[in-house]
Motif scaffolding. Structure first.
Motif, PDB file in Angstrom:
ATOM      1  N   TYR A 181      -5.760  -1.954  -1.283  1.00  0.00           N
ATOM      2  CA  TYR A 181      -5.241  -0.590  -1.421  1.00  0.00           C
ATOM      3  C   TYR A 181      -6.253   0.309  -0.707  1.00  0.00           C
ATOM      4  N   TYR A 182      -7.584   0.326  -1.022  1.00  0.00           N
ATOM      5  CA  TYR A 182      -8.601   1.197  -0.486  1.00  0.00           C
ATOM      6  C   TYR A 182      -8.853   1.010   0.837  1.00  0.00           C
ATOM      7  N   LYS A 183      -8.524  -0.271   1.275  1.00  0.00           N
ATOM      8  CA  LYS A 183      -8.632  -0.837   2.660  1.00  0.00           C
ATOM      9  C   LYS A 183      -7.708  -0.188   3.672  1.00  0.00           C
ATOM     10  N   THR A 186      -1.266  -0.248  -8.398  1.00  0.00           N
ATOM     11  CA  THR A 186      -1.685  -1.612  -7.647  1.00  0.00           C
ATOM     12  C   THR A 186      -1.139  -2.770  -8.541  1.00  0.00           C
ATOM     13  N   VAL A 245      -4.587   4.509  -9.709  1.00  0.00           N
ATOM     14  CA  VAL A 245      -4.658   3.482  -8.737  1.00  0.00           C
ATOM     15  C   VAL A 245      -4.797   2.087  -9.124  1.00  0.00           C
ATOM     16  N   ARG A 298      -5.071   2.348   2.553  1.00  0.00           N
ATOM     17  CA  ARG A 298      -4.623   3.704   2.261  1.00  0.00           C
ATOM     18  C   ARG A 298      -4.737   4.863   3.273  1.00  0.00           C
ATOM     19  N   ASP A 299      -6.033   4.666   3.903  1.00  0.00           N
ATOM     20  CA  ASP A 299      -6.127   5.973   4.811  1.00  0.00           C
ATOM     21  C   ASP A 299      -5.699   5.669   6.272  1.00  0.00           C
ATOM     22  N   THR A 336       0.842  -1.117   0.101  1.00  0.00           N
ATOM     23  CA  THR A 336       0.084   0.057   0.030  1.00  0.00           C
ATOM     24  C   THR A 336       0.945   1.361   0.072  1.00  0.00           C
ATOM     25  N   ARG A 381      -6.739  -3.715  -5.641  1.00  0.00           N
ATOM     26  CA  ARG A 381      -7.148  -2.386  -5.521  1.00  0.00           C
ATOM     27  C   ARG A 381      -8.042  -2.370  -4.071  1.00  0.00           C
ATOM     28  N   SER A 382      -8.806  -3.421  -3.831  1.00  0.00           N
ATOM     29  CA  SER A 382      -9.700  -3.455  -2.424  1.00  0.00           C
ATOM     30  C   SER A 382      -8.656  -3.400  -1.321  1.00  0.00           C
TER      31      SER A 382
END
Length: 159
Positions: free
Chosen positions: A63-65, A53, A49, A67-68, A34, A60-61
């Protein structure tokens, strides 16, 4: 009775975030990847993205999980800004040697203010980025103090 709906339960109070500094070699692979995706995007080495990835082999899922919730320790956080007042003999090359020494200790000069020499001594105030470790700053100041032509070197501010 034991069959409360989610809407009727009181909301959990949000607790403040806690941050940790962790070596990357003990992080799960998805977290490291990530960070790699974020780096590719920030440096413009991937346009999307999806592209980033794919380059690092992360879904991608995932990464989105994450990233923050994961961030690299930025260069600014790893470094310290220090201001050093230095009394230099008015001789050719003294300031140049001090600046070379700052570079040798991996310091980055941000500002230089020099007074006109009086009685053969000029005061120079350097603002320098140094490593965050106190040893790096101590070594830099000790090195400057021992340089030929330096009469005095004192840390007058840091942050």
């Amino acid at each position: 009775m034991g069959t409360e709906s989610k809407e009727s339960r009181p909301a959990k109070p949000e607790r403040p975030a806690t941050f940790y500094v962790v070596r990357d070699d003990i992080l799960p692979e998805a977290l490291v990847k990530t960070l790699q995706v974020k780096d590719l995007l920030a440096r413009g080495l991937a346009a999307t993205v999806h592209e980033a990835t794919e380059q690092v082999g992360l879904s991608r899922s995932a990464y989105y999980k994450y990233r923050d919730g994961i961030f690299p320790l930025s260069r600014f956080e790893r470094e310290r800004i220090v201001t050093i007042s230095i009394d230099l003999e008015h001789r050719s090359g003294v300031l140049s040697r001090v600046l070379s020494m700052v570079a040798a200790y991996e310091g980055n000069v941000l500002t230089i203010h020099q007074t006109i020499p009086l009685q053969g001594v000029a005061n120079v105030v350097l603002t320098v980025e140094t490593g965050a470790e106190p040893e790096a700053l101590d070594a830099l100041v000790a090195g400057v103090r021992s340089a030929d032509g330096v009469r005095k070197a004192v840390v007058i501010g840091q942050g």
